[in-house]
Motif scaffolding. Structure first.
Motif, PDB file in Angstrom:
ATOM      1  N   UNK A 113       0.831  -1.202   0.000  1.00  0.00           N
ATOM      2  CA  UNK A 113       0.000   0.000   0.000  1.00  0.00           C
ATOM      3  C   UNK A 113       0.866   1.253   0.000  1.00  0.00           C
TER       4      UNK A 113
ATOM      5  N   UNK B 156      -7.718   2.543  -1.896  1.00  0.00           N
ATOM      6  CA  UNK B 156      -8.318   2.125  -0.634  1.00  0.00           C
ATOM      7  C   UNK B 156      -8.458   3.314   0.302  1.00  0.00           C
TER       8      UNK B 156
ATOM      9  N   UNK C  35     -10.756  -0.424   6.829  1.00  0.00           N
ATOM     10  CA  UNK C  35     -10.615  -0.180   5.408  1.00  0.00           C
ATOM     11  C   UNK C  35     -11.918  -0.449   4.670  1.00  0.00           C
ATOM     12  N   UNK C  36     -12.137   0.327   3.606  1.00  0.00           N
ATOM     13  CA  UNK C  36     -13.217   0.029   2.684  1.00  0.00           C
ATOM     14  C   UNK C  36     -12.794  -1.075   1.722  1.00  0.00           C
TER      15      UNK C  36
ATOM     16  N   UNK D 290       0.333  -1.744  13.466  1.00  0.00           N
ATOM     17  CA  UNK D 290      -0.836  -2.559  13.143  1.00  0.00           C
ATOM     18  C   UNK D 290      -0.413  -3.737  12.285  1.00  0.00           C
TER      19      UNK D 290
ATOM     20  N   UNK E 138      -2.279  -6.366   9.510  1.00  0.00           N
ATOM     21  CA  UNK E 138      -3.472  -6.574   8.719  1.00  0.00           C
ATOM     22  C   UNK E 138      -3.334  -7.863   7.919  1.00  0.00           C
TER      23      UNK E 138
ATOM     24  N   UNK F 247      -4.854  -9.596   4.278  1.00  0.00           N
ATOM     25  CA  UNK F 247      -5.577  -9.322   3.038  1.00  0.00           C
ATOM     26  C   UNK F 247      -5.711 -10.601   2.231  1.00  0.00           C
TER      27      UNK F 247
ATOM     28  N   UNK G 195     -10.322  -6.421   0.657  1.00  0.00           N
ATOM     29  CA  UNK G 195      -9.700  -5.316   1.372  1.00  0.00           C
ATOM     30  C   UNK G 195      -8.917  -5.842   2.577  1.00  0.00           C
ATOM     31  N   UNK G 196      -8.479  -4.943   3.420  1.00  0.00           N
ATOM     32  CA  UNK G 196      -7.643  -5.319   4.553  1.00  0.00           C
ATOM     33  C   UNK G 196      -8.473  -5.521   5.809  1.00  0.00           C
TER      34      UNK G 196
ATOM     35  N   UNK H 157      -8.212  -5.839   9.910  1.00  0.00           N
ATOM     36  CA  UNK H 157      -7.331  -5.550  11.037  1.00  0.00           C
ATOM     37  C   UNK H 157      -7.173  -6.782  11.921  1.00  0.00           C
TER      38      UNK H 157
ATOM     39  N   UNK I 216      -3.503  -4.349  17.021  1.00  0.00           N
ATOM     40  CA  UNK I 216      -2.972  -3.012  17.256  1.00  0.00           C
ATOM     41  C   UNK I 216      -2.008  -3.122  18.422  1.00  0.00           C
TER      42      UNK I 216
ATOM     43  N   UNK J 207       0.228  -7.710   6.223  1.00  0.00           N
ATOM     44  CA  UNK J 207       0.912  -6.423   6.189  1.00  0.00           C
ATOM     45  C   UNK J 207       1.101  -5.894   7.605  1.00  0.00           C
TER      46      UNK J 207
ATOM     47  N   UNK K 294       2.941   1.347   5.253  1.00  0.00           N
ATOM     48  CA  UNK K 294       2.826  -0.101   5.208  1.00  0.00           C
ATOM     49  C   UNK K 294       4.117  -0.775   4.747  1.00  0.00           C
TER      50      UNK K 294
END
Lengths: 115, 110
Positions: A43, A91, A106-107, B33, B35, B37, B42-43, B45, B48, B88, B100
């Motif tokens: 990203x 994103x 995230x969307x 963070x 993540x 995918x 999308x990502x 979570x 944290x 990620x 990232x």
């Protein structure tokens, strides 16, 4: 809505045209981020908004890219005179507040193809 | 310069094995963070991490943060096929700029 909403979900545009991508963050979230993800890549940070403060535009790749956030809520990312290298997933993410440990959501992304 | 480096970039594991993904970053941060995918998605979570020594666990995944070493790890215990995805790490720097890593593409084979 329940999550971050982005539109359009898919967009095919001709080289040289302008496009607008919209992000509706989760209600009450003050922090909003835009990222770009090329196929199979990580990203790339584009821009970040925190409430009504001036945005951090340091990631925008060129002056063809701009973003607004109206009323501290909905954001629009505009790409002018699109080029083929702009093809990517864009994103959007939001969180309650950036300077805390809140989860960032995230969307589903806007898939842009420039032909 | 704000940099986040992940390794390995590609990881192929057998089911039941353990492995660790590493995330190094270039300058001071106290928020990191992780993540997940899935392809075409999308990502999501996962964790944290907010302070030095923070450790969080969820199922077969455990994440830790060492702010002095500027290092976070994501440890996978007894991998299963459902863990196949790209992972990620993302680091929040001084101006709330979140950067990232390049991602680790994990494949778990039976």
């Amino acid at each position: 809505g329940a999550g971050v909403s982005q539109s359009p979900s898919n967009k095919v545009t001709e080289k040289g045209k302008d496009v607008e991508l919209r992000c509706d963050p989760i209600s009450g979230h003050t922090a909003l981020y835009w990222y770009r993800q090329s196929l199979g890549q990580g990203l790339e940070f584009l821009i970040y908004f925190q409430g009504n403060s001036a945005p951090d535009k340091s990631g925008l790749p060129s002056d063809r890219f701009s973003a607004e956030r109206t009323g501290g809520s909905v954001s629009t990312l505009t790409i002018q005179r699109t080029q083929q290298e702009d093809s990517a997933v864009y994103l959007c993410a939001s969180s309650f507040r950036a300077d805390s440990g809140n989860t960032i959501y995230f969307g589903e992304g806007s898939w842009l193809t420039v032909v | 310069e704000l940099k986040v480096e992940q390794n390995p970039l590609f990881l192929s594991m057998q089911e039941g094995k353990n492995y660790t993904i590493y995330c190094n970053y270039s300058t001071t941060s106290d928020r990191l963070y992780w993540y997940r995918q899935d392809p075409g998605k999308s990502l999501e979570s996962l964790f944290v991490l907010l302070s030095n020594g923070a450790v969080k666990q969820e199922g077969r995944l455990m994440a830790s943060l060492d702010t002095k070493a500027r290092l976070s790890t994501l440890h996978i215990t007894a991998a299963v096929h459902d863990l196949s995805a790209t992972y990620f790490c993302a680091v929040v720097f001084y101006n709330n700029d979140m950067r990232f890593g390049a991602g680790t593409r994990l494949t778990v084979k039976p």
